[in-house]
Scaffold this active site. Sequence first.
Site, short mmCIF file in Angstrom:
data_model
loop_
_atom_site.label_atom_id
_atom_site.label_comp_id
_atom_site.label_asym_id
_atom_site.label_seq_id
_atom_site.Cartn_x
_atom_site.Cartn_y
_atom_site.Cartn_z
N ASP A 32 0.74 -1.12 0.00
CA ASP A 32 -0.11 0.03 0.36
C ASP A 32 0.76 1.37 -0.04
OD1 ASP A 32 -2.00 2.07 0.61
OD2 ASP A 32 -3.50 0.58 1.44
N THR A 68 -7.12 3.92 -1.46
CA THR A 68 -6.71 2.22 -1.78
C THR A 68 -8.24 1.81 -2.04
OG1 THR A 68 -5.59 2.61 0.38
CG2 THR A 68 -6.64 0.64 0.21
N ASP A 189 1.92 3.11 3.76
CA ASP A 189 0.97 3.36 3.31
C ASP A 189 1.06 4.41 4.99
OD1 ASP A 189 -1.39 4.45 2.75
OD2 ASP A 189 -2.49 4.00 4.12
N HIS A 193 1.78 8.21 5.77
CA HIS A 193 0.28 8.87 6.07
C HIS A 193 1.19 9.80 7.53
CE1 HIS A 193 -2.66 8.31 3.81
NE2 HIS A 193 -2.98 6.84 3.88
N ASP A 236 -1.46 0.12 -4.75
CA ASP A 236 -2.66 1.01 -4.99
C ASP A 236 -2.29 2.66 -5.69
OD1 ASP A 236 -2.34 1.23 -2.52
OD2 ASP A 236 -4.33 1.59 -1.56
N HIS A 237 -1.23 2.66 -5.11
CA HIS A 237 -1.12 4.96 -5.49
C HIS A 237 0.05 5.20 -4.81
CE1 HIS A 237 -2.30 4.80 -1.27
NE2 HIS A 237 -2.86 4.41 -1.08
N HIS A 338 -3.04 10.56 -0.25
CA HIS A 338 -2.85 10.50 -1.32
C HIS A 338 -4.11 10.31 -2.03
CE1 HIS A 338 -3.95 6.76 0.34
NE2 HIS A 338 -3.07 6.87 0.65
P1 AMP Z 1 -6.10 5.11 3.07
O1 AMP Z 1 -7.28 5.96 3.22
O2 AMP Z 1 -6.76 4.89 1.57
O3 AMP Z 1 -5.12 5.47 3.13
O4 AMP Z 1 -6.40 3.21 3.28
C1 AMP Z 1 -5.62 2.43 3.90
C2 AMP Z 1 -6.49 1.88 4.99
O5 AMP Z 1 -7.22 1.09 4.57
C3 AMP Z 1 -5.02 0.62 5.74
O6 AMP Z 1 -4.36 1.48 6.40
C4 AMP Z 1 -5.95 -0.36 5.50
O7 AMP Z 1 -6.25 -0.19 7.79
C5 AMP Z 1 -7.37 -0.37 4.89
N1 AMP Z 1 -7.69 -2.08 4.25
C6 AMP Z 1 -6.82 -1.53 3.10
N2 AMP Z 1 -7.30 -3.35 2.97
C7 AMP Z 1 -8.28 -3.78 3.48
C8 AMP Z 1 -9.26 -4.52 4.07
N3 AMP Z 1 -8.97 -5.67 3.03
N4 AMP Z 1 -10.39 -4.14 4.54
C9 AMP Z 1 -10.99 -3.49 5.30
N5 AMP Z 1 -9.39 -2.31 5.25
C10 AMP Z 1 -8.45 -2.55 4.54
ZN ZN Z 2 -3.40 2.34 -0.51
ZN ZN Z 3 -3.33 5.36 2.58
#
Ligand code: AMP
Ligand code: ZN
Ligand code: ZN
Length: 401
Positions: A32, A68, A189, A193, A236-237, A338
């Site tokens: 991630d 994500t 990730d 952050h 993913d990014h 992101h």
């Molecule tokens: P973002 O807010 O886009 O940075 O999302 C990243 C977060 O997505 C990670 O810290 C994880 O806790 C969560 N995540 C990733 N994969 C899953 C999943 N399969 N189910 C639930 N949460 C997830």
């Molecule tokens: Zn992500």
């Molecule tokens: Zn993130």
Amino acid sequence: MKKMILFLLLYLSISITVFAGSKPYVILVSFDAFRWDYLNREITPNLKKIKENGVSALSLRPAFPSKTFPNHQSIITGMYPAHHGIIANTFSDPFNKTIYRMGDTNAVRNGRWYLGEAFWETAERQGIKTASYFWPGSEILIPYRRPTYFEEYDHERPYEKRVEGVMDWLKLPAEKRPHFITVYFHETDTQGHKFGPDSPETNQAIKTLDNIAGLLFQKLDEIKMRDSVNVIFVSDHGMTEVSQERTINIEKIVGSSDCKFFDGGPIMFVEPNKEKVNDVYNILKKNENHYKVYLRDEVPEYFHFNDHPFISQIVVVADLGWSAITNKKSNWEGKGNHGFDNNQLDMHGIFLAIGPNFKKNYHTGTLWNIDIYPLLCKIFEIFPRTNIDGKLDRIEFILNE
Ligand code: AMP
Ligand code: ZN
Ligand code: ZN
């Protein structure tokens, strides 16, 4: 006659075994927020080996918004978020007054949000067993829409355990063994952050994930599958630096309590009362500074982000490094984020691939993540869905002839 039938049965079972044995294996690894240029920091010796012995792309372009859940779905369905339905990590269905939130287990398992067909479904329907050690959308509560084997998301699950779980699947007897497996790691990730992409903490996260790549290959060696398995590393990014000094209070600009605001930071969904849409848009347009504001139908074509009914009437996209906030709280308190314009290089991830189906020591330019689904179909020689956005021609050249 009996002999003949026995001979036929023997012939059939041999050909089935040979066919099953010749099916490829693919492990799809997601790191991630592993930004494309983290590979150039000279702290990733294991991933560097893949660069030398497999395929490496300059970067992997995510779909918009560069978040994500939308992008894991884009990778696994070959569709833009507006088409696969997961348009953000958090969004609302204004018709049913329900909310999709990635932290809400009931929501993420509810098949009604997911409009695309994930690769595992395409593959299973065509006779290929699949497994997922975490992937957004892999836990849908409809058995035919998820992989044969899957794990419920557990953020704290040690990384070594995840690798061990993948190996356990590969050690299953041939008839039970999955040929396609996903696995997910969040370290870059989380640290990105909290501390920003250029911090020592993020460098440590990069090293941790590089070690995981090393562990994965070591374990494949131990079970003598290193040469038969294709491993694809994606992210993913990317990640970019943000700051409390670079925020825009959208609620304050709008100056009205008749508006709902969703998400925030790099992208904000603004939903005014029906009759106020134009007024709110005009105010935001007049004050457009460090962000872009669009009516849903006028979101620029290259974002592919307008033909889904849950996209709000107004979409605000912050300039790179800026954050759209409301009065309530600063929507983002960390140093990295992101979600921005997916054409910004800081939002790009990695693509590395190694194994029998991939060229060796082959370097290419930016690839698009929506093209990975048709690539997987090509590797397994199965039919992709025809309603996808991804295109095999844009990526096929990285495969062996
Ligand atoms: P973002 O807010 O886009 O940075 O999302 C990243 C977060 O997505 C990670 O810290 C994880 O806790 C969560 N995540 C990733 N994969 C899953 C999943 N399969 N189910 C639930 N949460 C997830
Ligand atoms: Zn992500
Ligand atoms: Zn993130």
